[in-house]
Write an enzyme that holds these catalytic residues in place. Structure first.
Site, short mmCIF file in Angstrom:
data_model
loop_
_atom_site.label_atom_id
_atom_site.label_comp_id
_atom_site.label_asym_id
_atom_site.label_seq_id
_atom_site.Cartn_x
_atom_site.Cartn_y
_atom_site.Cartn_z
N SER A 141 77.32 -17.68 58.27
CA SER A 141 78.37 -17.48 59.27
C SER A 141 77.79 -16.70 60.44
CB SER A 141 79.50 -16.66 58.64
OG SER A 141 80.44 -16.27 59.61
N TYR A 154 82.65 -8.95 53.82
CA TYR A 154 82.31 -10.35 54.15
C TYR A 154 80.97 -10.38 54.89
CZ TYR A 154 83.00 -15.14 55.96
OH TYR A 154 82.87 -16.48 56.27
P1 NDP Z 1 88.17 -23.48 53.20
O1 NDP Z 1 89.00 -22.39 52.64
O2 NDP Z 1 88.84 -24.66 53.78
O3 NDP Z 1 87.10 -23.97 52.15
C1 NDP Z 1 86.53 -23.13 51.19
C2 NDP Z 1 86.08 -23.99 50.04
O4 NDP Z 1 85.43 -23.16 49.08
C3 NDP Z 1 87.24 -24.69 49.35
O5 NDP Z 1 86.91 -26.04 49.19
C4 NDP Z 1 87.33 -23.99 48.01
O6 NDP Z 1 87.69 -24.95 47.02
C5 NDP Z 1 85.88 -23.58 47.81
N1 NDP Z 1 85.74 -22.50 46.84
C6 NDP Z 1 86.18 -21.22 46.92
N2 NDP Z 1 85.90 -20.56 45.80
C7 NDP Z 1 85.25 -21.43 44.98
C8 NDP Z 1 84.72 -21.36 43.67
N3 NDP Z 1 84.76 -20.23 42.95
N4 NDP Z 1 84.15 -22.46 43.15
C9 NDP Z 1 84.09 -23.61 43.84
N5 NDP Z 1 84.57 -23.75 45.09
C10 NDP Z 1 85.16 -22.67 45.64
O7 NDP Z 1 87.26 -22.77 54.31
P2 NDP Z 1 86.01 -23.24 55.18
O8 NDP Z 1 85.83 -24.69 55.12
O9 NDP Z 1 86.18 -22.59 56.48
O10 NDP Z 1 84.82 -22.49 54.45
C11 NDP Z 1 83.63 -23.11 54.04
C12 NDP Z 1 82.47 -22.14 54.25
O11 NDP Z 1 82.28 -21.91 55.64
C13 NDP Z 1 82.65 -20.78 53.60
O12 NDP Z 1 81.44 -20.37 53.01
C14 NDP Z 1 82.96 -19.87 54.79
O13 NDP Z 1 82.58 -18.55 54.57
C15 NDP Z 1 82.11 -20.53 55.87
N6 NDP Z 1 82.51 -20.21 57.23
C16 NDP Z 1 83.75 -20.57 57.71
C17 NDP Z 1 84.12 -20.21 58.98
C18 NDP Z 1 85.48 -20.50 59.53
O14 NDP Z 1 85.82 -19.98 60.61
N7 NDP Z 1 86.30 -21.32 58.89
C19 NDP Z 1 83.20 -19.48 59.88
C20 NDP Z 1 81.93 -19.18 59.29
C21 NDP Z 1 81.61 -19.55 58.02
P3 NDP Z 1 88.66 -24.66 45.76
O15 NDP Z 1 89.64 -23.61 46.17
O16 NDP Z 1 89.27 -26.00 45.50
O17 NDP Z 1 87.73 -24.24 44.67
#
Ligand code: NDP
Length: 246
Positions: A141, A154
């Site tokens: 990020s 974070y």
């Molecule tokens: P979402 O919340 O849409 O996606 C997060 C995903 O992580 C979900 O699919 C969730 O699936 C999965 N997840 C969480 N915990 C677990 C677990 N224990 N096992 C398996 N899967 C897991 O958010 P984003 O798409 O934004 O996030 C994706 C990545 O991008 C993250 O690492 C985030 O930190 C990073 N990011 C996002 C930014 C933003 O502004 N959105 C900016 C910078 C980085 P489920 O709950 O079904 O398991």
């Protein structure tokens, strides 16, 4: 520019929403067979069915990246599509809060998912990746490069991924595995919806409300670019911010 991934088998963690879902769709559209991992099995199964109807090769495996046994089942299941040669470590949580709210359970969940989960996932798929080479793309990020109030834990997880990723890159050169890092700025996804601290949620929304922030596909495109480079070119790092994000 050649963005073709035909013949590649890609595993995407956190493929049930946001960046992971967009990445699965984008990589599949460019020829990769995709393995969708996440805990919400119903969500990844629905995406898998849509991809299959479009003629893509896709598999959904309910997986918790904090659980090594669950990941081991994913490794075995993924081999149905062939040897995995692209891993996108995307699953993550962002539970922002002022540090003095002492939300210890949330700190642990972030470390378990964003750091240990990435280690466990990479370890689980490493033999496949080393057996003939491939790519690991780690989603950190902008919060892995800059800091702000209420984001300290974070920040710690994402800075951790940045350091680990580049050290791993050097270790895996001899195995023909490229390790790259994507650092998104604000992207419109479900991520911020999980912030439980009212103080942190309000500061976060003040920062971004009214701004044209990124869409998940903007990050999926960066992942596609990184993974589709010819063998001799390693794109180590891409940082993508919304144009108006300071
Ligand atoms: P979402 O919340 O849409 O996606 C997060 C995903 O992580 C979900 O699919 C969730 O699936 C999965 N997840 C969480 N915990 C677990 C677990 N224990 N096992 C398996 N899967 C897991 O958010 P984003 O798409 O934004 O996030 C994706 C990545 O991008 C993250 O690492 C985030 O930190 C990073 N990011 C996002 C930014 C933003 O502004 N959105 C900016 C910078 C980085 P489920 O709950 O079904 O398991």
């Amino acid at each position: 520019m050649d963005l073709d991934l035909t013949g590649r088998v890609a595993v995407i963690t956190g493929a049930s929403s946001g960046i992971g879902e967009a990445t699965a769709r984008t990589l599949a559209a460019h020829g990769a067979a995709v393995v969708l991992l996440a805990r919400r099995g119903d969500r990844i199964q629905a995406i898998q069915q849509e991809l299959a109807l479009e003629g893509h090769s896709a598999l959904a495996i309910e997986t918790d990246v904090t659980d090594a046994a669950s990941l081991q089942r994913a490794v075995v299941g993924a081999r149905e599509l062939g040897r995995v040669d692209l891993l996108v470590n995307n699953a993550g949580v962002m539970l922002l809060s002022p540090f003095d709210e002492a939300r210890v359970a949330e700190w642990k969940r972030m470390v378990d998912t964003n750091v240990t989960g990435v280690f466990l996932t990479t370890n689980a798929f490493l033999d496949d990746l080393k057996d003939g080479g491939g790519d690991i793309v780690n989603i950190s990020s902008v919060a892995g490069r800059t800091t702000a109030k209420n984001t300290s834990v974070y920040n710690a997880t994402k800075w951790g991924v940045v350091g680990w990723s580049d050290a791993l890159r050097q270790e895996l050169i001899e195995h023909d595995v490229r390790v790259g890092l994507i650092e998104p700025g604000a992207v419109e996804t479900e991520l911020a919806g999980h912030i439980a601290s009212e103080a942190a949620a309000s500061v976060f929304h003040d920062r971004f409300d009214g701004m044209d922030i990124l869409q998940s596909v903007d990050i999926a495109d960066a992942i596609l670019y990184m993974a589709s480079r010819p063998k001799w070119a390693a794109v180590n790092e891409i940082l993508v911010r919304p144009s108006k994000q300071p």
